[in-house]
Design a protein around this motif. Structure first.
Motif, mmCIF file in Angstrom:
data_model
loop_
_atom_site.group_PDB
_atom_site.id
_atom_site.type_symbol
_atom_site.label_atom_id
_atom_site.label_comp_id
_atom_site.label_asym_id
_atom_site.label_seq_id
_atom_site.Cartn_x
_atom_site.Cartn_y
_atom_site.Cartn_z
ATOM 1 N N ARG A 7 -2.262 13.761 -38.324
ATOM 2 C CA ARG A 7 -1.750 14.714 -39.312
ATOM 3 C C ARG A 7 -1.286 15.967 -38.595
ATOM 4 O O ARG A 7 -2.018 16.561 -37.816
ATOM 5 C CB ARG A 7 -2.851 15.058 -40.304
ATOM 6 N N TYR A 8 -0.057 16.340 -38.854
ATOM 7 C CA TYR A 8 0.503 17.572 -38.323
ATOM 8 C C TYR A 8 0.518 18.618 -39.421
ATOM 9 O O TYR A 8 0.816 18.309 -40.577
ATOM 10 C CB TYR A 8 1.914 17.333 -37.770
ATOM 11 N N LEU A 9 0.167 19.832 -39.056
ATOM 12 C CA LEU A 9 0.055 20.917 -40.022
ATOM 13 C C LEU A 9 1.234 21.869 -39.911
ATOM 14 O O LEU A 9 1.755 22.102 -38.819
ATOM 15 C CB LEU A 9 -1.237 21.696 -39.790
ATOM 16 N N SER A 10 1.585 22.459 -41.031
ATOM 17 C CA SER A 10 2.606 23.506 -41.029
ATOM 18 C C SER A 10 1.995 24.754 -40.387
ATOM 19 O O SER A 10 0.766 24.861 -40.271
ATOM 20 C CB SER A 10 3.019 23.824 -42.464
ATOM 21 N N PRO A 11 2.820 25.708 -39.994
ATOM 22 C CA PRO A 11 2.266 26.947 -39.431
ATOM 23 C C PRO A 11 1.282 27.630 -40.382
ATOM 24 O O PRO A 11 0.246 28.127 -39.946
ATOM 25 C CB PRO A 11 3.497 27.804 -39.178
ATOM 26 N N ALA A 12 1.583 27.646 -41.674
ATOM 27 C CA ALA A 12 0.683 28.292 -42.634
ATOM 28 C C ALA A 12 -0.657 27.564 -42.700
ATOM 29 O O ALA A 12 -1.718 28.200 -42.718
ATOM 30 C CB ALA A 12 1.331 28.345 -44.015
ATOM 31 N N GLU A 13 -0.629 26.225 -42.724
ATOM 32 C CA GLU A 13 -1.869 25.448 -42.765
ATOM 33 C C GLU A 13 -2.669 25.629 -41.475
ATOM 34 O O GLU A 13 -3.886 25.819 -41.503
ATOM 35 C CB GLU A 13 -1.571 23.961 -42.950
ATOM 36 N N ALA A 14 -1.973 25.570 -40.346
ATOM 37 C CA ALA A 14 -2.646 25.739 -39.052
ATOM 38 C C ALA A 14 -3.267 27.126 -38.956
ATOM 39 O O ALA A 14 -4.421 27.264 -38.537
ATOM 40 C CB ALA A 14 -1.656 25.506 -37.917
ATOM 41 N N ALA A 15 -2.512 28.135 -39.339
ATOM 42 C CA ALA A 15 -3.023 29.511 -39.276
ATOM 43 C C ALA A 15 -4.254 29.668 -40.154
ATOM 44 O O ALA A 15 -5.255 30.268 -39.732
ATOM 45 C CB ALA A 15 -1.931 30.483 -39.703
ATOM 46 N N SER A 16 -4.206 29.113 -41.354
ATOM 47 C CA SER A 16 -5.339 29.214 -42.267
ATOM 48 C C SER A 16 -6.580 28.557 -41.674
ATOM 49 O O SER A 16 -7.672 29.122 -41.721
ATOM 50 C CB SER A 16 -4.974 28.553 -43.594
ATOM 51 N N ARG A 17 -6.415 27.379 -41.102
ATOM 52 C CA ARG A 17 -7.565 26.680 -40.507
ATOM 53 C C ARG A 17 -8.120 27.401 -39.288
ATOM 54 O O ARG A 17 -9.306 27.318 -39.008
ATOM 55 C CB ARG A 17 -7.183 25.251 -40.145
ATOM 56 N N LEU A 18 -7.244 28.100 -38.570
ATOM 57 C CA LEU A 18 -7.683 28.826 -37.374
ATOM 58 C C LEU A 18 -8.187 30.234 -37.695
ATOM 59 O O LEU A 18 -8.793 30.877 -36.851
ATOM 60 C CB LEU A 18 -6.535 28.912 -36.361
ATOM 61 N N GLY A 19 -7.902 30.706 -38.897
ATOM 62 C CA GLY A 19 -8.336 32.049 -39.271
ATOM 63 C C GLY A 19 -7.451 33.145 -38.697
ATOM 64 O O GLY A 19 -7.920 34.259 -38.460
ATOM 65 N N VAL A 20 -6.203 32.827 -38.455
ATOM 66 C CA VAL A 20 -5.242 33.815 -37.964
ATOM 67 C C VAL A 20 -4.017 33.770 -38.873
ATOM 68 O O VAL A 20 -3.921 32.949 -39.767
ATOM 69 C CB VAL A 20 -4.818 33.544 -36.493
ATOM 70 N N PRO A 61 3.796 24.261 -30.262
ATOM 71 C CA PRO A 61 3.858 23.339 -31.395
ATOM 72 C C PRO A 61 5.040 22.393 -31.247
ATOM 73 O O PRO A 61 6.038 22.726 -30.609
ATOM 74 C CB PRO A 61 4.046 24.269 -32.599
ATOM 75 N N VAL A 62 4.885 21.224 -31.811
ATOM 76 C CA VAL A 62 5.997 20.268 -31.795
ATOM 77 C C VAL A 62 6.963 20.669 -32.902
ATOM 78 O O VAL A 62 6.602 21.407 -33.822
ATOM 79 C CB VAL A 62 5.507 18.813 -31.979
ATOM 80 N N ARG A 63 8.168 20.205 -32.788
ATOM 81 C CA ARG A 63 9.182 20.490 -33.811
ATOM 82 C C ARG A 63 9.532 19.187 -34.511
ATOM 83 O O ARG A 63 9.711 18.158 -33.865
ATOM 84 C CB ARG A 63 10.441 21.077 -33.167
ATOM 85 N N ARG A 95 8.166 24.052 -36.946
ATOM 86 C CA ARG A 95 6.981 23.927 -36.098
ATOM 87 C C ARG A 95 5.930 23.079 -36.813
ATOM 88 O O ARG A 95 5.715 23.223 -38.003
ATOM 89 C CB ARG A 95 6.381 25.303 -35.824
ATOM 90 N N SER A 96 5.244 22.247 -36.032
ATOM 91 C CA SER A 96 4.142 21.437 -36.549
ATOM 92 C C SER A 96 3.012 21.474 -35.536
ATOM 93 O O SER A 96 3.243 21.451 -34.328
ATOM 94 C CB SER A 96 4.584 19.987 -36.766
ATOM 95 N N TYR A 97 1.802 21.529 -36.052
ATOM 96 C CA TYR A 97 0.619 21.631 -35.198
ATOM 97 C C TYR A 97 -0.237 20.384 -35.377
ATOM 98 O O TYR A 97 -0.793 20.151 -36.446
ATOM 99 C CB TYR A 97 -0.177 22.893 -35.552
ATOM 100 N N GLY A 98 -0.331 19.600 -34.306
ATOM 101 C CA GLY A 98 -1.159 18.404 -34.302
ATOM 102 C C GLY A 98 -2.519 18.703 -33.701
ATOM 103 O O GLY A 98 -2.871 19.857 -33.433
ATOM 104 N N PRO A 99 -3.318 17.666 -33.454
ATOM 105 C CA PRO A 99 -4.675 17.861 -32.925
ATOM 106 C C PRO A 99 -4.710 18.632 -31.601
ATOM 107 O O PRO A 99 -5.572 19.496 -31.418
ATOM 108 C CB PRO A 99 -5.197 16.438 -32.736
#
Length: 149
Positions: free
Chosen positions: A6-19, A35-37, A43-47
């Motif tokens: 599962r790849y996350l959007s920047p907003a999802e990744a930021a929320s999970r990271l607390g930034v 991040p991969v494109r 941008r997409s953020y994978g594991p």
């Protein structure tokens, strides 16, 4: 059967990271995370990117600047001594504060065993300063005055 990555959007990744998503863009600009494109260029953020993000956030929490984070991620140790000394001081401060709350809990448990339940106020006080205190600050650069809590 392997589940799809599962790849996350920047907003999802930021929320999970607390930034903020802006912080993630800055990390990317500094070469700290890549991040991969997707086909549309988003941008997409994978594991792997999320793991790197967690490392960056942890190092920042120790008080390291982004330049120091970059050095540590490359295997350097410059700036670690003062950051670790400060972190040790915080941990030792917490350790000095623990005996009081531990005794309060011990007393409440003893009273509970004797049929006397603690009040809601007493239970709420168990969190001590952690529940009532907040750390807030505004970072002027490079976050443009973004508020952090």
């Amino acid at each position: 059967m392997n589940s799809p990555v599962r790849y996350l959007s920047p907003a999802e990744a930021a929320s999970r990271l607390g930034v903020s998503a802006k912080a993630l863009r800055i990390y990317e600009q500094r070469g700290l995370v890549s991040p991969v494109r997707n086909a549309a260029g988003w941008r997409s953020y994978g594991p792997d990117e999320m793991q790197r993000g967690r490392e960056i956030v942890s190092l920042r929490a120790l008080g390291l600047s982004l330049a120091q984070v970059a050095g540590v991620l490359k295997g350097g140790s410059e700036g670690l001594e003062p950051a670790l000394a400060a972190h040790q001081a915080v941990l030792e401060g917490h350790a000095r504060e623990l005996p009081g709350p531990i005794e309060r809990v011990r007393g409440m448990r003893a009273n509970l065993g004797g049929g006397q339940a603690p009040t809601v106020a007493e239970l709420a006080c168990l969190q001590g300063g952690a529940a009532g205190s907040r750390i807030e600050f505004v970072l002027v650069w490079p976050w443009g005055g973004e508020r952090f809590e």
